[in-house]
Structures are given as structure tokens and as C-alpha cells.
Design a protein around this motif. Structure first.
Motif, short mmCIF file in Angstrom:
data_model
loop_
_atom_site.label_atom_id
_atom_site.label_comp_id
_atom_site.label_asym_id
_atom_site.label_seq_id
_atom_site.Cartn_x
_atom_site.Cartn_y
_atom_site.Cartn_z
N ILE A 109 -3.09 12.15 -4.89
CA ILE A 109 -2.14 11.79 -4.26
C ILE A 109 -1.69 11.40 -3.34
O ILE A 109 -0.78 10.61 -3.18
CB ILE A 109 -1.01 13.04 -5.02
CG1 ILE A 109 -1.11 13.63 -6.41
CG2 ILE A 109 0.38 13.21 -4.70
CD1 ILE A 109 -1.63 15.22 -6.82
N LEU A 110 -2.25 12.19 -2.13
CA LEU A 110 -2.21 11.63 -1.16
C LEU A 110 -2.99 9.80 -0.29
O LEU A 110 -1.80 9.90 -0.50
CB LEU A 110 -3.55 12.54 0.26
CG LEU A 110 -3.89 11.72 1.52
CD1 LEU A 110 -1.95 11.94 2.29
CD2 LEU A 110 -4.25 12.77 1.96
N LEU A 111 -3.55 9.73 -0.98
CA LEU A 111 -4.51 8.32 -1.08
C LEU A 111 -3.71 7.19 -1.67
O LEU A 111 -3.11 6.39 -1.18
CB LEU A 111 -5.93 8.04 -1.37
CG LEU A 111 -6.54 8.96 -0.68
CD1 LEU A 111 -8.05 8.70 -1.58
CD2 LEU A 111 -6.40 8.84 0.55
N ARG A 112 -2.55 7.79 -3.14
CA ARG A 112 -2.08 6.72 -3.87
C ARG A 112 -0.26 7.29 -2.49
O ARG A 112 0.11 5.68 -2.75
CB ARG A 112 -1.42 8.00 -4.70
CG ARG A 112 -1.18 6.89 -5.93
CD ARG A 112 -0.15 7.32 -7.82
NE ARG A 112 -1.83 8.08 -8.29
CZ ARG A 112 -1.23 9.61 -8.33
NH1 ARG A 112 -0.17 10.16 -8.47
NH2 ARG A 112 -2.60 9.72 -8.81
N ARG A 113 -0.25 7.48 -2.43
CA ARG A 113 1.06 8.23 -1.18
C ARG A 113 1.00 7.29 0.35
O ARG A 113 1.70 6.25 0.94
CB ARG A 113 1.71 8.88 -1.08
CG ARG A 113 2.51 10.15 -2.15
CD ARG A 113 2.81 11.13 -1.59
NE ARG A 113 3.69 11.66 -2.58
CZ ARG A 113 3.85 12.88 -3.51
NH1 ARG A 113 3.62 13.86 -2.18
NH2 ARG A 113 4.38 13.10 -4.06
N ASN A 114 -0.02 7.10 0.59
CA ASN A 114 -1.13 6.72 1.72
C ASN A 114 -2.09 6.67 2.13
O ASN A 114 -3.31 6.95 2.05
CB ASN A 114 -1.13 7.55 3.34
CG ASN A 114 -1.06 7.68 4.49
OD1 ASN A 114 -1.43 6.19 4.52
ND2 ASN A 114 -0.74 8.71 4.87
N GLY A 124 -2.63 17.79 6.30
CA GLY A 124 -1.18 17.97 5.89
C GLY A 124 -0.86 18.76 4.79
O GLY A 124 -0.34 19.10 3.91
N ALA A 125 -1.84 17.27 4.09
CA ALA A 125 -1.56 17.35 2.68
C ALA A 125 -2.43 18.18 1.80
O ALA A 125 -2.00 18.26 0.62
CB ALA A 125 -2.62 15.85 1.93
N ILE A 126 -3.78 18.92 2.53
CA ILE A 126 -5.31 19.01 1.93
C ILE A 126 -4.48 20.50 2.18
O ILE A 126 -5.13 21.34 3.09
CB ILE A 126 -6.56 18.36 2.42
CG1 ILE A 126 -6.39 17.56 1.46
CG2 ILE A 126 -7.25 19.41 1.23
CD1 ILE A 126 -5.75 16.99 0.30
N THR A 127 -3.84 21.19 1.79
CA THR A 127 -3.18 22.71 1.48
C THR A 127 -4.20 23.89 0.85
O THR A 127 -4.29 25.08 1.53
CB THR A 127 -2.29 23.49 1.74
OG1 THR A 127 -1.37 23.25 0.68
CG2 THR A 127 -1.48 22.56 2.68
N ASN A 128 -5.35 23.34 0.24
CA ASN A 128 -6.11 24.03 -0.58
C ASN A 128 -7.00 25.23 0.52
O ASN A 128 -7.70 24.92 1.51
CB ASN A 128 -6.95 23.19 -1.09
CG ASN A 128 -5.82 22.32 -2.08
OD1 ASN A 128 -5.38 21.73 -1.50
ND2 ASN A 128 -6.60 22.47 -3.28
N LEU A 129 -7.85 25.95 0.39
CA LEU A 129 -8.55 27.04 0.48
C LEU A 129 -9.74 27.03 0.22
O LEU A 129 -10.07 26.62 -1.33
CB LEU A 129 -8.01 27.89 0.28
CG LEU A 129 -6.83 28.71 0.98
CD1 LEU A 129 -6.41 30.55 0.41
CD2 LEU A 129 -6.75 28.27 1.94
N CYS A 130 -10.36 26.92 0.40
CA CYS A 130 -12.34 26.80 0.61
C CYS A 130 -12.82 28.18 0.90
O CYS A 130 -13.12 27.73 3.10
CB CYS A 130 -12.97 25.18 1.24
SG CYS A 130 -14.30 25.04 0.29
N ARG A 131 -13.49 29.09 0.43
CA ARG A 131 -14.56 29.95 1.56
C ARG A 131 -15.90 29.74 1.89
O ARG A 131 -16.49 29.88 2.23
CB ARG A 131 -14.23 31.39 -0.15
CG ARG A 131 -15.13 30.96 -0.88
CD ARG A 131 -15.30 31.94 -1.98
NE ARG A 131 -16.13 31.70 -2.92
CZ ARG A 131 -16.34 32.55 -3.49
NH1 ARG A 131 -15.85 33.76 -4.52
NH2 ARG A 131 -17.46 32.70 -4.79
#
Length: 183
Positions: A109-114, A124-131
Motif C-alpha cells: 500500500i505504501l509503494l502504491r501511494r509513494n 512511518g508506514a510500517i508499524t507492524n511488530l516483528c519479534r
């Protein structure tokens, strides 16, 4: 009955309208790439594209999805040919892989918009958590995917899904399975 489009196919769910979109996708549609993580929308493992927005599917009901277009990781590219999928494989981003489908969907979605995001835009766009802590490789892979999508870089494809392990080893030599005598 709730109706919307999933991965370009019209679907009709005969489930309680309060059913979370996540469970309709996983249980009723067998689209298990969308993962259940925290159930509260914080981790992002369940992120899908709903009408061009990154949505935590554990927090959206199917009633709220009525009439929308939903894309899951399976709908992005079953052949792993999307620039993000290629970059994640080429840059060895994936460790346990649990969070990756949600991250890939948010990044798409980020790359489609920007189409030319800088590091701040990616963070800013990737707020997902990765352990597993893949963040440094993640940022580079998203940048690489953006360059590939713009035609500035070519990312060679790895082994196709469903390929025989011996054939995969010819395509990607690092995938040569160890011999039983080597164990």
C-alpha cells in the motif's frame, strides 16, 4: 449475508456480521497467509488491503467490509513475483515469517501511494511488530522493491512455490538439502 470482493473474487459469507474479517478470510476462505497475532490490532500480522488502506483484519468485522475490495497476501501474487516478495526473498528478510505477510501488505500500500519512499516514509508506514528484529533488512528490501517497481533494478526470482527440492537447488544452490550421511 455479507458480500464483498476478496482477491478479485466476489464472496458471500453466511457468518455472523460481527465476525472479524480475519476469521472469515482464514476459516471460511482458507486464506491462511493472513495471520492472527495479538487480536487487538497492535502487531499488524493480520494486515490486509481494504480499498487501498492497510487494515488490521482482526479489528474489522465482515459487516464493516460489506461492499469493499479486500486483497490478502495470496492475492498480491501467488507466484511470489511481486517486487516486495522478490526483494524480501533476495534480501533474506524473512526469519520466522509470521509477521511478513502483514508487513508485505502494508508495504504494498505504501509503494502504491509513494513509489519512491525514503527511510522515514517506510518507517512511518510500517508499524507492524516483528519479534525477530528484521527492521534494518526490511527497510532496505522495501527500498529495493520500490526501485524494482520503478524499473531501476531487477531482482532475480528464487525458486517457485511447489517446486521439487532438487529443482529448487538448481535454481537456488543454497537450497541443496543435506544428505542423511551429513547429519
Amino acid at each position: 449475508m455479507t458480500r464483498f470482493t476478496v482477491n478479485n473474487q466476489a464472496v458471500e459469507y453466511r457468518l455472523d456480521p460481527a465476525t472479524p474479517l480475519l476469521w472469515a478470510l482464514r476459516d471460511a476462505s482458507n486464506l491462511t497467509g493472513t495471520k492472527y497475532g495479538c487480536g487487538s490490532g497492535h502487531c499488524g500480522a493480520c494486515t490486509v488491503d481494504v480499498d487501498g488502506r492497510a487494515v488490521r483484519s482482526c479489528r474489522m468485522t465482515i459487516a464493516e467490509a460489506e461492499g469493499t475490495y479486500v486483497t490478502t497476501i495470496e492475492g498480491l501474487s501467488r507466484e511470489r513475483s511481486h517486487p516486495l516478495q522478490l526483494a524480501f526473498l533476495a534480501d533474506n528478510v524473512v526469519q520466522c515469517g509470521f509477521c511478513v505477510p502483514g508487513i508485505v501488505m502494508a508495504a504494498s500500500i505504501l509503494l502504491r501511494r509513494n513509489p519512491d519512499p525514503d527511510e522515514a516514509a517506510i518507517r512511518g508506514a510500517i508499524t507492524n511488530l516483528c519479534r525477530c528484529g528484521i527492521y534494518p533488512r526490511l527497510i532496505e528490501a522495501i527500498g529495493r522493491a520500490a526501485r524494482a517497481a520503478r524499473g531501476e533494478e531487477v531482482i532475480s526470482a528464487g525458486a517457485r512455490p511447489g517446486i521439487d527440492p532438487a529443482d529448487a537447488a538448481r535454481v537456488v544452490p543454497a537450497l541443496v538439502p543435506p544428505k542423511l550421511s551429513d547429519r
